[in-house]
Scaffold this motif. Structure first.
Motif, PDB file in Angstrom:
ATOM      1  N   LEU A 192     -81.784 -54.528   9.429  1.00  0.00           N
ATOM      2  CA  LEU A 192     -81.518 -53.670   8.283  1.00  0.00           C
ATOM      3  C   LEU A 192     -81.697 -54.525   7.037  1.00  0.00           C
ATOM      4  CD1 LEU A 192     -80.049 -52.310  10.729  1.00  0.00           C
ATOM      5  CD2 LEU A 192     -78.328 -51.515   9.108  1.00  0.00           C
ATOM      6  N   VAL A 193     -82.795 -54.309   6.352  1.00  0.00           N
ATOM      7  CA  VAL A 193     -83.135 -55.134   5.196  1.00  0.00           C
ATOM      8  C   VAL A 193     -83.761 -54.256   4.125  1.00  0.00           C
ATOM      9  CG1 VAL A 193     -84.392 -57.168   4.393  1.00  0.00           C
ATOM     10  CG2 VAL A 193     -83.636 -57.048   6.765  1.00  0.00           C
ATOM     11  N   ASN A 194     -83.315 -54.476   2.877  1.00  0.00           N
ATOM     12  CA  ASN A 194     -83.915 -53.775   1.733  1.00  0.00           C
ATOM     13  C   ASN A 194     -83.942 -52.261   1.918  1.00  0.00           C
ATOM     14  OD1 ASN A 194     -84.424 -56.251   0.471  1.00  0.00           O
ATOM     15  ND2 ASN A 194     -86.393 -56.463   1.538  1.00  0.00           N
ATOM     16  N   GLY A 195     -82.871 -51.715   2.427  1.00  0.00           N
ATOM     17  CA  GLY A 195     -82.767 -50.272   2.570  1.00  0.00           C
ATOM     18  C   GLY A 195     -83.625 -49.681   3.665  1.00  0.00           C
ATOM     19  N   LYS A 196     -84.081 -50.511   4.603  1.00  0.00           N
ATOM     20  CA  LYS A 196     -84.906 -50.021   5.708  1.00  0.00           C
ATOM     21  C   LYS A 196     -84.388 -50.577   7.033  1.00  0.00           C
ATOM     22  CE  LYS A 196     -89.171 -49.814   2.983  1.00  0.00           C
ATOM     23  NZ  LYS A 196     -90.557 -50.333   2.856  1.00  0.00           N
ATOM     24  N   MET A 197     -84.638 -49.823   8.093  1.00  0.00           N
ATOM     25  CA  MET A 197     -84.380 -50.316   9.432  1.00  0.00           C
ATOM     26  C   MET A 197     -85.721 -50.675  10.063  1.00  0.00           C
ATOM     27  SD  MET A 197     -82.440 -48.581  12.722  1.00  0.00           S
ATOM     28  CE  MET A 197     -80.899 -48.327  11.837  1.00  0.00           C
ATOM     29  N   ILE A 198     -85.860 -51.929  10.468  1.00  0.00           N
ATOM     30  CA  ILE A 198     -87.123 -52.441  11.008  1.00  0.00           C
ATOM     31  C   ILE A 198     -86.977 -52.623  12.508  1.00  0.00           C
ATOM     32  CG2 ILE A 198     -88.811 -54.300  10.884  1.00  0.00           C
ATOM     33  CD1 ILE A 198     -87.637 -54.962   8.095  1.00  0.00           C
ATOM     34  N   LEU A 199     -87.872 -52.003  13.271  1.00  0.00           N
ATOM     35  CA  LEU A 199     -87.890 -52.150  14.726  1.00  0.00           C
ATOM     36  C   LEU A 199     -89.273 -52.615  15.163  1.00  0.00           C
ATOM     37  CD1 LEU A 199     -86.235 -49.079  14.275  1.00  0.00           C
ATOM     38  CD2 LEU A 199     -85.537 -49.864  16.515  1.00  0.00           C
ATOM     39  N   PRO A 200     -89.344 -53.542  16.088  1.00  0.00           N
ATOM     40  CA  PRO A 200     -90.647 -53.949  16.612  1.00  0.00           C
ATOM     41  C   PRO A 200     -91.327 -52.789  17.329  1.00  0.00           C
ATOM     42  CG  PRO A 200     -88.930 -55.515  17.213  1.00  0.00           C
ATOM     43  CD  PRO A 200     -88.242 -54.314  16.662  1.00  0.00           C
ATOM     44  N   PRO A 201     -92.645 -52.798  17.395  1.00  0.00           N
ATOM     45  CA  PRO A 201     -93.359 -51.743  18.117  1.00  0.00           C
ATOM     46  C   PRO A 201     -92.880 -51.643  19.573  1.00  0.00           C
ATOM     47  CG  PRO A 201     -94.889 -53.106  16.871  1.00  0.00           C
ATOM     48  CD  PRO A 201     -93.554 -53.794  16.790  1.00  0.00           C
ATOM     49  N   PRO A 203     -78.835 -43.446  12.173  1.00  0.00           N
ATOM     50  CA  PRO A 203     -79.625 -43.632  10.960  1.00  0.00           C
ATOM     51  C   PRO A 203     -79.027 -44.741  10.095  1.00  0.00           C
ATOM     52  CG  PRO A 203     -79.102 -41.323  11.322  1.00  0.00           C
ATOM     53  CD  PRO A 203     -78.310 -42.090  12.313  1.00  0.00           C
ATOM     54  N   LEU A 204     -79.794 -45.184   9.112  1.00  0.00           N
ATOM     55  CA  LEU A 204     -79.457 -46.382   8.350  1.00  0.00           C
ATOM     56  C   LEU A 204     -78.043 -46.354   7.769  1.00  0.00           C
ATOM     57  CD1 LEU A 204     -80.685 -49.056   7.342  1.00  0.00           C
ATOM     58  CD2 LEU A 204     -81.367 -47.846   5.276  1.00  0.00           C
ATOM     59  N   ASP A 205     -77.707 -45.295   7.037  1.00  0.00           N
ATOM     60  CA  ASP A 205     -76.386 -45.248   6.396  1.00  0.00           C
ATOM     61  C   ASP A 205     -75.265 -45.298   7.426  1.00  0.00           C
ATOM     62  OD1 ASP A 205     -77.753 -45.032   4.075  1.00  0.00           O
ATOM     63  OD2 ASP A 205     -77.294 -42.929   3.705  1.00  0.00           O
ATOM     64  N   LEU A 206     -75.448 -44.562   8.532  1.00  0.00           N
ATOM     65  CA  LEU A 206     -74.422 -44.568   9.571  1.00  0.00           C
ATOM     66  C   LEU A 206     -74.387 -45.915  10.286  1.00  0.00           C
ATOM     67  CD1 LEU A 206     -74.720 -41.450   9.052  1.00  0.00           C
ATOM     68  CD2 LEU A 206     -74.096 -41.138  11.440  1.00  0.00           C
ATOM     69  N   MET A 207     -75.543 -46.583  10.368  1.00  0.00           N
ATOM     70  CA  MET A 207     -75.574 -47.899  11.010  1.00  0.00           C
ATOM     71  C   MET A 207     -74.745 -48.904  10.224  1.00  0.00           C
ATOM     72  SD  MET A 207     -76.706 -49.400  13.692  1.00  0.00           S
ATOM     73  CE  MET A 207     -75.617 -50.809  13.912  1.00  0.00           C
ATOM     74  N   VAL A 225     -69.355 -51.206   6.841  1.00  0.00           N
ATOM     75  CA  VAL A 225     -69.849 -51.414   5.474  1.00  0.00           C
ATOM     76  C   VAL A 225     -70.204 -50.065   4.842  1.00  0.00           C
ATOM     77  CG1 VAL A 225     -71.664 -52.477   4.077  1.00  0.00           C
ATOM     78  CG2 VAL A 225     -70.720 -53.701   6.055  1.00  0.00           C
ATOM     79  N   PHE A 226     -69.718 -49.860   3.625  1.00  0.00           N
ATOM     80  CA  PHE A 226     -70.039 -48.660   2.853  1.00  0.00           C
ATOM     81  C   PHE A 226     -71.326 -48.940   2.087  1.00  0.00           C
ATOM     82  CE2 PHE A 226     -69.536 -46.481  -1.331  1.00  0.00           C
ATOM     83  CZ  PHE A 226     -69.573 -45.171  -0.878  1.00  0.00           C
ATOM     84  N   ARG A 227     -72.416 -48.294   2.495  1.00  0.00           N
ATOM     85  CA  ARG A 227     -73.722 -48.594   1.921  1.00  0.00           C
ATOM     86  C   ARG A 227     -74.549 -47.318   1.844  1.00  0.00           C
ATOM     87  NH1 ARG A 227     -76.458 -51.846  -1.465  1.00  0.00           N
ATOM     88  NH2 ARG A 227     -78.550 -52.414  -0.727  1.00  0.00           N
ATOM     89  N   PRO A 228     -74.230 -46.410   0.898  1.00  0.00           N
ATOM     90  CA  PRO A 228     -75.041 -45.191   0.781  1.00  0.00           C
ATOM     91  C   PRO A 228     -76.467 -45.521   0.371  1.00  0.00           C
ATOM     92  CG  PRO A 228     -72.965 -45.010  -0.437  1.00  0.00           C
ATOM     93  CD  PRO A 228     -73.123 -46.446  -0.039  1.00  0.00           C
ATOM     94  N   GLU A 229     -77.373 -44.724   0.866  1.00  0.00           N
ATOM     95  CA  GLU A 229     -78.792 -44.914   0.559  1.00  0.00           C
ATOM     96  C   GLU A 229     -79.066 -44.678  -0.930  1.00  0.00           C
ATOM     97  OE1 GLU A 229     -82.501 -42.211   1.722  1.00  0.00           O
ATOM     98  OE2 GLU A 229     -81.529 -43.144   3.446  1.00  0.00           O
ATOM     99  N   TYR A 230     -80.021 -45.431  -1.469  1.00  0.00           N
ATOM    100  CA  TYR A 230     -80.407 -45.208  -2.856  1.00  0.00           C
ATOM    101  C   TYR A 230     -80.890 -43.775  -3.028  1.00  0.00           C
ATOM    102  CZ  TYR A 230     -80.165 -50.200  -3.744  1.00  0.00           C
ATOM    103  OH  TYR A 230     -79.723 -51.487  -3.883  1.00  0.00           O
ATOM    104  N   GLY A 231     -80.453 -43.135  -4.127  1.00  0.00           N
ATOM    105  CA  GLY A 231     -80.900 -41.784  -4.411  1.00  0.00           C
ATOM    106  C   GLY A 231     -79.994 -40.708  -3.865  1.00  0.00           C
ATOM    107  N   ILE A 232     -79.079 -41.074  -2.975  1.00  0.00           N
ATOM    108  CA  ILE A 232     -78.153 -40.079  -2.449  1.00  0.00           C
ATOM    109  C   ILE A 232     -77.146 -39.733  -3.557  1.00  0.00           C
ATOM    110  CG2 ILE A 232     -76.538 -41.769  -1.506  1.00  0.00           C
ATOM    111  CD1 ILE A 232     -76.136 -39.926   0.881  1.00  0.00           C
ATOM    112  N   GLU A 233     -76.780 -38.452  -3.640  1.00  0.00           N
ATOM    113  CA  GLU A 233     -75.966 -37.964  -4.750  1.00  0.00           C
ATOM    114  C   GLU A 233     -74.497 -37.838  -4.348  1.00  0.00           C
ATOM    115  OE1 GLU A 233     -75.607 -33.949  -7.568  1.00  0.00           O
ATOM    116  OE2 GLU A 233     -76.957 -33.997  -5.828  1.00  0.00           O
ATOM    117  N   LEU A 234     -73.631 -38.391  -5.163  1.00  0.00           N
ATOM    118  CA  LEU A 234     -72.194 -38.238  -4.936  1.00  0.00           C
ATOM    119  C   LEU A 234     -71.763 -36.873  -5.450  1.00  0.00           C
ATOM    120  CD1 LEU A 234     -69.390 -39.271  -4.163  1.00  0.00           C
ATOM    121  CD2 LEU A 234     -69.245 -40.354  -6.424  1.00  0.00           C
ATOM    122  N   LEU A 235     -71.266 -36.029  -4.540  1.00  0.00           N
ATOM    123  CA  LEU A 235     -70.839 -34.678  -4.916  1.00  0.00           C
ATOM    124  C   LEU A 235     -69.394 -34.638  -5.395  1.00  0.00           C
ATOM    125  CD1 LEU A 235     -72.395 -32.679  -1.937  1.00  0.00           C
ATOM    126  CD2 LEU A 235     -73.333 -32.972  -4.239  1.00  0.00           C
ATOM    127  N   GLY A 236     -68.560 -35.499  -4.848  1.00  0.00           N
ATOM    128  CA  GLY A 236     -67.144 -35.500  -5.201  1.00  0.00           C
ATOM    129  C   GLY A 236     -66.314 -35.996  -4.038  1.00  0.00           C
TER     130      GLY A 236
END
Length: 236
Positions: free
Chosen positions: A101-110, A119-123, A129-140
């Motif tokens: 998990l680097v730079n907002g991506k999950m990298i897997l070998p072929p 998925p990344l955020d749940l991982m 670790v609390f790490r919401p994806e860039y661009g995700i909107e906080l609703l409240g």
């Protein structure tokens, strides 16, 4: 005869999965009040769960998919600001999965299975670790019964990610699609602990559960740069 047995087996698996899904779907939370200052709470949670130093975590893992159970051992390596490497092995030492998990991506070998891990955020949630994806909107946020706070986020496709927080630590993540929980993560922490001793991920749509149980956690020196490149050949 064989076909009859297989049909019966599939029917039993489907029934078990349906019952499991129904059990989870019946789980309800009660909102007692809106959470004040949701943005400030999110910032506090991000600060509290951010990675402080490199760690090597050894754990046992167990994957249960439609009644088929596989288990083994694994190693997680994490390093500030937000780098993580995960390797799963069978008891024989055979590699099952590598991921970074680097730079907002999950990298897997072929060739590696891409449907075992969340998925990344749940991982990140699995690692505590609390790490919401860039661009995700906080609703409240909401105050829930039992002393838990919920922070609600929305992706651009309309799905939502809800973070459950208690006593300032991350306890649960729910991925919501059209009002229904479709995937979730729960983490258990020891008292005053920062990293989970156990994490459970469940994909309700695909009847899959992955459970990680920590064996040891060790503070280490910074990892070599190629650690974050699972496509390369590494020695452990």
């Amino acid at each position: 005869m064989f076909d009859t047995h297989k049909r019966r087996q599939r029917a039993l698996l489907s029934l078990a999965a349906t019952l499991a899904m129904s059990s989870c779907a019946s789980r309800r939370v009660v909102v007692v009040a809106p959470a004040m200052d949701a943005e400030q709470r999110a910032l506090a949670l991000e600060d509290h769960t951010s990675l402080e130093y490199p760690l090597r975590i050894v754990f046992d893992w167990e994957l249960n998919e439609q009644g088929v159970r596989v288990f083994g051992r694994g190693v997680a390596r994490i390093e500030p600001p937000y780098k993580a490497r995960l390797d799963l092995f069978l008891g024989s030492g055979e590699t099952v999965l590598q991921a970074a998990l680097v730079n907002g991506k999950m990298i897997l070998p072929p060739g590696m299975p891409d449907d075992i891990l969340p998925p990344l955020d749940l991982m990140w949630g699995v690692l505590g670790v609390f790490r919401p994806e860039y661009g995700i909107e906080l609703l409240g946020g909401d105050e829930l019964d039992g002393g838990m706070t919920r922070l609600r986020y929305r992706y651009t496709d309309g799905t939502e990610l809800h973070y459950g927080v208690q006593d300032g630590v991350l306890k649960r993540l729910d991925l919501i699609d059209r009002g229904d929980v479709v995937q979730w993560v729960e983490v258990d922490l020891e008292e005053n602990g920062r990293y989970p001793v156990q994490a459970t991920y469940r994909n309700l749509a695909e009847f899959r559960e992955l459970k990680l149980t920590r064996e040891s956690l060790t503070r280490v020196e910074p990892f070599a740069p190629d650690t974050w490149d699972p496509i390369g050949r590494l020695e452990f």
